[in-house]
Design an enzyme around this catalytic site. Structure first.
Site, PDB file in Angstrom:
ATOM      1  N   GLU A 185     -20.492 -14.533  24.270  1.00 10.39           N
ATOM      2  CA  GLU A 185     -19.562 -15.142  23.310  1.00 10.39           C
ATOM      3  C   GLU A 185     -18.386 -14.206  23.018  1.00 10.39           C
ATOM      4  O   GLU A 185     -17.224 -14.586  23.137  1.00 10.39           O
ATOM      5  CB  GLU A 185     -20.311 -15.460  22.008  1.00 10.39           C
ATOM      6  CG  GLU A 185     -19.437 -16.082  20.941  1.00 10.39           C
ATOM      7  CD  GLU A 185     -20.175 -16.245  19.616  1.00 10.39           C
ATOM      8  OE1 GLU A 185     -19.642 -16.958  18.742  1.00 10.39           O
ATOM      9  OE2 GLU A 185     -21.263 -15.657  19.429  1.00 10.39           O
ATOM     10  N   HIS A 186     -18.690 -12.975  22.601  1.00  9.73           N
ATOM     11  CA  HIS A 186     -17.654 -11.977  22.307  1.00  9.73           C
ATOM     12  C   HIS A 186     -17.820 -10.801  23.269  1.00  9.73           C
ATOM     13  O   HIS A 186     -18.888 -10.186  23.307  1.00  9.73           O
ATOM     14  CB  HIS A 186     -17.787 -11.435  20.876  1.00  9.73           C
ATOM     15  CG  HIS A 186     -17.798 -12.482  19.818  1.00  9.73           C
ATOM     16  ND1 HIS A 186     -18.977 -12.947  19.244  1.00  9.73           N
ATOM     17  CD2 HIS A 186     -16.794 -13.159  19.214  1.00  9.73           C
ATOM     18  CE1 HIS A 186     -18.679 -13.850  18.326  1.00  9.73           C
ATOM     19  NE2 HIS A 186     -17.360 -14.009  18.292  1.00  9.73           N
ATOM     20  N   HIS A 189     -25.138 -11.254  10.952  1.00  9.34           N
ATOM     21  CA  HIS A 189     -25.039 -12.717  10.918  1.00  9.34           C
ATOM     22  C   HIS A 189     -26.402 -13.370  10.751  1.00  9.34           C
ATOM     23  O   HIS A 189     -26.559 -14.322   9.993  1.00  9.34           O
ATOM     24  CB  HIS A 189     -24.440 -13.235  12.230  1.00  9.34           C
ATOM     25  CG  HIS A 189     -22.953 -13.266  12.264  1.00  9.34           C
ATOM     26  ND1 HIS A 189     -22.193 -14.019  11.406  1.00  9.34           N
ATOM     27  CD2 HIS A 189     -22.075 -12.631  13.076  1.00  9.34           C
ATOM     28  CE1 HIS A 189     -20.914 -13.850  11.676  1.00  9.34           C
ATOM     29  NE2 HIS A 189     -20.811 -13.013  12.681  1.00  9.34           N
ATOM     30  N   GLN A 217     -22.241  -7.842  14.229  1.00  9.26           N
ATOM     31  CA  GLN A 217     -22.860  -9.008  14.846  1.00  9.26           C
ATOM     32  C   GLN A 217     -24.250  -9.243  14.282  1.00  9.26           C
ATOM     33  O   GLN A 217     -24.643 -10.369  13.983  1.00  9.26           O
ATOM     34  CB  GLN A 217     -22.951  -8.796  16.360  1.00  9.26           C
ATOM     35  CG  GLN A 217     -23.160 -10.055  17.150  1.00  9.26           C
ATOM     36  CD  GLN A 217     -22.008 -11.012  16.998  1.00  9.26           C
ATOM     37  OE1 GLN A 217     -22.211 -12.194  16.851  1.00  9.26           O
ATOM     38  NE2 GLN A 217     -20.781 -10.515  17.008  1.00  9.26           N
ATOM     39  N   GLU A 274     -17.030 -50.443  49.704  1.00  9.90           N
ATOM     40  CA  GLU A 274     -18.020 -50.326  48.634  1.00  9.90           C
ATOM     41  C   GLU A 274     -18.695 -51.659  48.319  1.00  9.90           C
ATOM     42  O   GLU A 274     -19.523 -51.737  47.401  1.00  9.90           O
ATOM     43  CB  GLU A 274     -17.352 -49.767  47.368  1.00  9.90           C
ATOM     44  CG  GLU A 274     -16.850 -48.337  47.550  1.00  9.90           C
ATOM     45  CD  GLU A 274     -16.294 -47.742  46.272  1.00  9.90           C
ATOM     46  OE1 GLU A 274     -16.260 -48.458  45.245  1.00  9.90           O
ATOM     47  OE2 GLU A 274     -15.912 -46.561  46.295  1.00  9.90           O
TER      48      GLU A 274
END
Length: 434
Positions: free
Chosen positions: A332-333, A267, A264, A420
């Protein structure tokens, strides 16, 4: 030691947890004004602006006539890739296609007893644009981005799929990207990167067609451009730095944990790597293992900065606490390296993708398992989902009344309309049921 484990109950642990829970940020990335200028230029000048920016930042010799990739360039690309790549590409396409075709939605109709027909018509958008980053000047082509964005669009039935990607200084695009795009049926490919590539997809130019949906990752200029054009086109999401959270017990292997945290971290210096473990020995073994593996990495400098600035190791009381914190963080993961990961699946509410067991590295999901790797970040997994076939679909409601059916419902419709204050609405029913 690059990273020091903290106890969740300590003041330091609580401070780290608080920062994780409040990591969502939307603000001026420092490039908003510049991106706005680029968007305006492309909207007003079209190809001329795209060429201008391409010459300035990518290829000094770019011309408008060279923006579109030619059939000859595609043919040449096939000569430059080897059989092993084509074999892997075909296998990855099959896996990703097989998973995503299960996401396809069908139109449906319901006929009520009084003859009223209601339903939903599911249709693909007409066109989609894929943005694919250049990948370190083309030396590290992001083939997986082509597949993960392009295959769902094809399954959805999008007629026009185009790809934009920045060229190298020589005006060429990685042959691996060209072959990957061709193999999934993308025949329109253009040499346009960064914010001007996004602008061309959003507004259209003489060469690059305007599209209905824009997907794909990129740097802060790409992200800001997507944010600014969203609303006039659909975008996949506003993505933040990539992130992983690993839940580990005493059976977890520190070697695996360190490897996945580094995967990770490489990145981006802003990538987030979190370990929540019930075992103090595991927590203490991981930092040393990170340092050992770091020495072997090609992107060691990036990974080290990410680990130093953004990695977190917290020791928790038990797996239940870890899962509860994972839900709060909405990562995310999410990886579960524990004795019985499947037993925890019913308790997981918020995660982009869930990786079960010690033999399921995140990299498998990034490239080959089948599910999409375009996932919600920054806690948005609380309400957002992975990119998929639905990203390229739109739905229209179907309503059909018979005279008898309208007569039956008229009183209710008119009562609500009059409540309405919309008397014309009520009248549009009244004139039909006199």
């Amino acid at each position: 030691m690059l990273i020091e484990p903290k106890m969740i109950g300590s003041s330091e642990g609580q401070a780290l947890l608080e920062s994780l829970l409040n990591r969502f940020q939307i603000g001026d990335s420092g490039c908003q004004s510049a991106v706005e200028d680029i968007l305006t230029a492309v909207r007003q000048e079209g190809d001329a602006a795209v060429v201008k920016y391409c010459r300035r930042f990518d290829c000094p010799d770019m011309t408008a006539s060279a923006l579109a990739v030619t059939a000859a360039e595609i043919a040449a690309a096939y000569e430059l890739v080897d059989a092993a790549f084509l074999e892997t590409l075909a296998a990855a396409i099959e896996r990703i296609h097989s998973f995503h075709e299960r996401e396809m939605e069908d139109s449906w109709m319901q006929t009520r007893e009084d003859g009223t027909i209601v339903g939903r018509l599911v249709r693909p958008v007409d066109s989609a644009g894929l943005y694919v980053p250049g990948g370190t000047g083309g030396s590290t082509p992001l083939v997986s981005s082509v597949l993960m964005n392009g295959i769902p669009a094809g399954i959805a039935g999008v007629t026009t799929r185009v790809m934009v990607t920045p060229p190298g200084k020589d005006g060429k695009i990685s042959p691996h990207l060209l072959v990957a795009a061709t193999e999934i049926g993308i025949t329109e490919i253009y040499k346009a990167g960064s914010a001007w590539g996004i602008a061309a997809l959003a507004y259209g130019t003489a060469t690059i067609p305007r599209v209905d949906v824009i997907v794909g990752p990129g740097n802060q200029f790409v992200t800001e451009a997507k944010r600014l054009v969203s609303g006039m086109v659909r975008i996949d999401m506003i993505a933040g730095p990539s992130e992983v959270l690993i839940v580990a017990d005493e059976t977890a292997d520190p070697v695996y944990i360190a490897a996945d945290m580094l995967a990770q971290a490489e990145h981006d210096p802003q990538a987030l790597s979190i370990l929540l473990t019930t075992d103090r020995q595991v927590a203490e073994a991981v930092p040393a293992e990170i340092e050992r593996q770091l020495k072997t990495l090609s992107r060691a400098e990036i990974a080290e900065k990410s680990i130093v600035d953004r990695a977190v190791i917290l020791v928790v009381a038990d797996i239940e606490e870890a899962i509860g914190l994972a839900n709060d963080i909405a990562i995310e993961h999410l990886e579960l390296m524990i004795v019985d990961p499947w037993a925890q699946v019913p308790h997981i509410r918020h995660a982009g993708a869930i990786f079960l067991g010690s033999h399921t590295p995140e990299a498998a999901g990034d490239y080959f398992a089948g599910p999409n790797h375009v996932l919600p970040t920054m806690g948005t997994a609380r309400f957002a989902s992975a990119l998929g076939v639905e990203t390229f679909l739109k739905k229209s409601s179907i309503i059909s009344y018979s005279q008898t059916a309208l007569q039956n419902d008229a009183e209710h419709i008119q009562r609500l309309a009059n409540l309405e204050g919309l008397t014309a609405h009520a009248n549009s029913v009244a004139v039909r049921v006199k």
